[in-house]
Structures are given as C-alpha cells and as structure tokens.
Design a protein around this motif. Structure first.
Motif, PDB file in Angstrom:
ATOM      1  N   SER A 235     -36.276 -20.445  29.839  1.00 18.57           N
ATOM      2  CA  SER A 235     -34.846 -21.100  30.079  1.00 18.57           C
ATOM      3  C   SER A 235     -33.942 -20.215  29.541  1.00 18.57           C
ATOM      4  O   SER A 235     -32.897 -20.046  30.206  1.00 18.57           O
ATOM      5  CB  SER A 235     -34.880 -22.507  29.098  1.00 18.57           C
ATOM      6  OG  SER A 235     -35.189 -22.236  27.663  1.00 18.57           O
ATOM      7  N   LYS A 236     -34.211 -19.150  28.670  1.00 21.95           N
ATOM      8  CA  LYS A 236     -33.384 -18.179  28.233  1.00 21.95           C
ATOM      9  C   LYS A 236     -33.168 -17.200  29.135  1.00 21.95           C
ATOM     10  O   LYS A 236     -32.186 -16.575  29.456  1.00 21.95           O
ATOM     11  CB  LYS A 236     -33.838 -17.542  26.993  1.00 21.95           C
ATOM     12  CG  LYS A 236     -32.880 -16.505  26.212  1.00 21.95           C
ATOM     13  CD  LYS A 236     -31.355 -17.007  25.892  1.00 21.95           C
ATOM     14  CE  LYS A 236     -30.579 -15.970  25.433  1.00 21.95           C
ATOM     15  NZ  LYS A 236     -29.055 -16.703  25.137  1.00 21.95           N
ATOM     16  N   ILE A 237     -34.129 -16.799  29.740  1.00 19.72           N
ATOM     17  CA  ILE A 237     -34.388 -15.903  31.021  1.00 19.72           C
ATOM     18  C   ILE A 237     -33.276 -16.146  32.022  1.00 19.72           C
ATOM     19  O   ILE A 237     -32.566 -15.645  32.567  1.00 19.72           O
ATOM     20  CB  ILE A 237     -35.824 -15.668  31.604  1.00 19.72           C
ATOM     21  CG1 ILE A 237     -36.709 -14.889  30.609  1.00 19.72           C
ATOM     22  CG2 ILE A 237     -35.904 -15.009  32.721  1.00 19.72           C
ATOM     23  CD1 ILE A 237     -36.682 -13.480  30.613  1.00 19.72           C
ATOM     24  N   LEU A 238     -33.393 -17.803  32.489  1.00 17.59           N
ATOM     25  CA  LEU A 238     -32.375 -18.248  33.310  1.00 17.59           C
ATOM     26  C   LEU A 238     -31.009 -17.963  33.022  1.00 17.59           C
ATOM     27  O   LEU A 238     -30.097 -17.744  33.782  1.00 17.59           O
ATOM     28  CB  LEU A 238     -32.710 -19.601  33.896  1.00 17.59           C
ATOM     29  CG  LEU A 238     -33.613 -19.996  34.859  1.00 17.59           C
ATOM     30  CD1 LEU A 238     -35.274 -19.388  34.719  1.00 17.59           C
ATOM     31  CD2 LEU A 238     -33.790 -21.517  35.129  1.00 17.59           C
ATOM     32  N   ASP A 239     -30.902 -18.153  31.585  1.00 15.49           N
ATOM     33  CA  ASP A 239     -29.449 -18.099  31.309  1.00 15.49           C
ATOM     34  C   ASP A 239     -28.902 -16.772  31.467  1.00 15.49           C
ATOM     35  O   ASP A 239     -27.994 -16.610  31.931  1.00 15.49           O
ATOM     36  CB  ASP A 239     -29.541 -18.352  29.689  1.00 15.49           C
ATOM     37  CG  ASP A 239     -28.115 -18.221  29.035  1.00 15.49           C
ATOM     38  OD1 ASP A 239     -27.215 -17.526  29.355  1.00 15.49           O
ATOM     39  OD2 ASP A 239     -27.934 -19.006  28.054  1.00 15.49           O
ATOM     40  N   LEU A 240     -29.875 -15.970  31.095  1.00 18.14           N
ATOM     41  CA  LEU A 240     -29.528 -14.328  31.400  1.00 18.14           C
ATOM     42  C   LEU A 240     -29.354 -14.000  32.601  1.00 18.14           C
ATOM     43  O   LEU A 240     -28.581 -12.773  33.122  1.00 18.14           O
ATOM     44  CB  LEU A 240     -30.657 -13.429  30.612  1.00 18.14           C
ATOM     45  CG  LEU A 240     -30.583 -13.636  28.847  1.00 18.14           C
ATOM     46  CD1 LEU A 240     -31.977 -12.964  28.358  1.00 18.14           C
ATOM     47  CD2 LEU A 240     -29.507 -13.064  28.483  1.00 18.14           C
ATOM     48  N   VAL A 241     -30.178 -14.458  33.556  1.00 13.06           N
ATOM     49  CA  VAL A 241     -30.192 -14.199  35.058  1.00 13.06           C
ATOM     50  C   VAL A 241     -28.672 -14.597  35.643  1.00 13.06           C
ATOM     51  O   VAL A 241     -28.038 -13.828  36.274  1.00 13.06           O
ATOM     52  CB  VAL A 241     -31.507 -15.034  35.816  1.00 13.06           C
ATOM     53  CG1 VAL A 241     -30.935 -14.860  37.343  1.00 13.06           C
ATOM     54  CG2 VAL A 241     -32.596 -14.321  35.682  1.00 13.06           C
ATOM     55  N   TRP A 242     -28.350 -15.761  35.293  1.00 11.93           N
ATOM     56  CA  TRP A 242     -27.101 -16.304  35.578  1.00 11.93           C
ATOM     57  C   TRP A 242     -25.784 -15.232  34.878  1.00 11.93           C
ATOM     58  O   TRP A 242     -25.003 -14.929  35.748  1.00 11.93           O
ATOM     59  CB  TRP A 242     -26.654 -17.625  34.911  1.00 11.93           C
ATOM     60  CG  TRP A 242     -25.259 -18.184  35.156  1.00 11.93           C
ATOM     61  CD1 TRP A 242     -24.292 -17.763  34.650  1.00 11.93           C
ATOM     62  CD2 TRP A 242     -24.989 -19.261  36.170  1.00 11.93           C
ATOM     63  NE1 TRP A 242     -23.046 -18.222  35.189  1.00 11.93           N
ATOM     64  CE2 TRP A 242     -23.491 -19.275  36.276  1.00 11.93           C
ATOM     65  CE3 TRP A 242     -25.736 -20.167  37.057  1.00 11.93           C
ATOM     66  CZ2 TRP A 242     -23.016 -20.258  36.896  1.00 11.93           C
ATOM     67  CZ3 TRP A 242     -25.102 -20.967  37.672  1.00 11.93           C
ATOM     68  CH2 TRP A 242     -23.663 -21.078  37.785  1.00 11.93           C
TER      69      TRP A 242
END
Length: 299
Positions: free
Chosen positions: A66-73
């Motif tokens: 979920s944090k990976i997705l945050d950082l991708v955004w």
C-alpha cells in the motif's frame, strides 16, 4: 499436447492474485489516469506504473505494498523524489501504516490522493469468473496465495473472494474459513520480498513441504508436498511464470485474452514458457472437471 490427467496430478495450486484473480489493471488505471493528459493511452499509463512499482519494490522489499502505491502516485505526479536510498522512507508497521518522516516534506498528507490510491487495493474487483472457479478448484487442490501485497490490503481482497454460496463445497484441504477458497496465504509483507525475486517462490515451496519455516504461515500438520506436485497459476509472465520455469515447476498461464499490460514479457511469450494456457480461470476449472470426470469413467 500435455498428457491426459496431468493437471490433477498436482496437489497444490499457487496463485498470483492481482491480474489473475483480480482486475487490478482497471483499478490502477482508473486511479492514475487523472495524472496524465486525457489522450494518454491506457497501456502507457500502466507501463509507467509497472516500471515505478517494480523499481520501488526491488529497492526496498520491506516497504508494504500500500505504501509502494502511495510512492508510485507521488513519483508519477512529480510531487517529490521517491528514491528509497539513505533511509528516507518512513518506518512501516505490520498493519501497513507509515510512522515517522517521509522522503520529503512535500509528500502528501494523510488525506491525500496518493494515500487514497494506496488504500484502494481492497476495492479492486475480481474477474467475473474468479470466485466460482476458485471454489470449484478447492474441491481438488489446496489453493495457496502468493501475492505482492500487504496483509491488510489482502484482507479486503480476501472478502471479495469468499462465497457463502460455495461454502458447502467440499475442500480437499482445510481452508482459512469455510467460505474461503484458500488453504494458505503468503504475502510479500510476510516474506519480506516481492516477486519476481526467486526467494518468494522458494519460500512458498518450503511452506508446503514437510519442513516449513515455523515463523511463517504454514499448514499444521505440514502437507509434505513435493515441488513436482505444485502448479503455479498466474497471469504475469514476469512475476510468476518465469520464476516457476526457473524452479522447474509446471505452470498455467491465465492469459486473460492477452489484454493485460503489466507483467508481460514478449520473449517468454514467444518461447511459451508455461505448461498449460487458458484464457480464464473458469476455463482451467472446466479442464480440471473434465479430467476428473474422464478419470472416474476410466475406473
């Protein structure tokens, strides 16, 4: 042409989830498309997402999905530098929450679009054939989740894959709950590694063997399943089919009519590195049922 009954010679099906069971590309694209010009092709958006995701996962597998997705955004929106070097990332708890400072003071706050994207995983919907097919397959195999996801996010996805309708279906192995199709759930957060890292599949094989790692989820008593009895079922050639091939495991490519973008590898496709190919999970379940019926008729 594979020999008859080979599918049912396996005991365990190891499943990729997002892309195979869940239509994650629609979820990802619908969330990210506001970051791009309106005429940007869907494939381009997904390719940029996949490149950023893989880079972040390989640099620091301890960061929850979920944090990976945050950082991708954040990376795709150009808001901040999301390099994972120099200890810049916040500490992440077992539940997937960030603690402490982030990579930059310009990172979004708790109610940001980036964090909403990271929290969107449980809302990604199954393909229409998924739930029924899973519960048909659990009558013949132990179904194992092996997914690049955090525990909390998969908890939401798991609810979408349960079925009260199929609760009475006889499972070959005990399942997580009576209405769940899965007998063992292994996430990247638990394994501290992301596919296509070969350690992920190695750990999965250990957990279904006679000597599972005691600190990771495992059946009790152990299943004592050998590698030749494990069948990898996945859509991603990069994350799942290639590692299965490198481990000399049989695999099923659920191609989803080749409409998916993430995890494609033209060279693997050209070489046909999978053992079987089906367009949908329902097609696989049909093939298994056919084998079982023919085997019963032959006895």
């Amino acid at each position: 042409m594979p020999p008859k009954f080979e599918l049912t010679s396996h005991k365990v099906l190891v499943f990729d989830v997002y892309g195979t069971l869940i239509d994650w590309e629609s979820g990802v694209y619908n969330s990210l498309k506001p970051l791009f010009p309106k005429d940007t092709p869907r494939e381009e958006v997904l390719e940029k997402y996949a490149a950023a995701e893989l880079d972040l996962q390989m640099k620091d597998p301890s960061v929850t999905y979920s944090k990976i997705l945050d950082l991708v955004w954040v990376r795709l929106s150009g808001q901040a530098n999301t390099s994972l070097g120099h200890g810049g990332l916040a500490e992440v708890t077992d539940e997937g929450e960030g603690i402490g400072s982030s990579t930059s003071s310009t990172l979004p706050t708790s109610d940001s679009d980036a964090e909403c994207f990271g929290a969107s995983i449980p809302s990604w919907q199954p393909f229409e054939d998924t739930v029924q097919a899973l519960h048909r397959l659990k009558e013949h195999f132990a179904l194992v989740v092996l997914s690049n996801v955090d525990n909390r996010s998969f908890g939401g996805t798991h609810e979408l894959l349960k079925s009260k309708t199929h609760e009475a279906c006889k499972s070959r192995y005990p399942t997580d709950t009576p209405d769940s199709p899965f007998s063992l759930i292994l996430t990247a957060q638990q394994l501290n590694a992301y596919k296509p890292d070969l350690r992920v599949l190695e750990l999965a094989l250990q957990q279904v063997s006679s000597a599972p790692h005691s600190l990771l989820p495992h059946p009790s008593p152990p299943w004592d399943v050998e590698a030749r009895e494990v069948l990898v079922v996945a859509n991603s050639l990069l994350h799942d089919i290639e590692p299965a091939n490198l481990h000399n495991l049989n695999s099923v490519w659920i191609s989803r009519y080749e409409k998916n973008t993430i995890g494609t590898k033209p060279d693997l496709k050209e070489r046909g590195m999978w053992t079987w190919r089906f367009e949908t999970l329902g097609d696989l379940a049909d093939a298994v049922d056919k084998e079982v019926k023919e085997a019963r008729g032959a006895t």
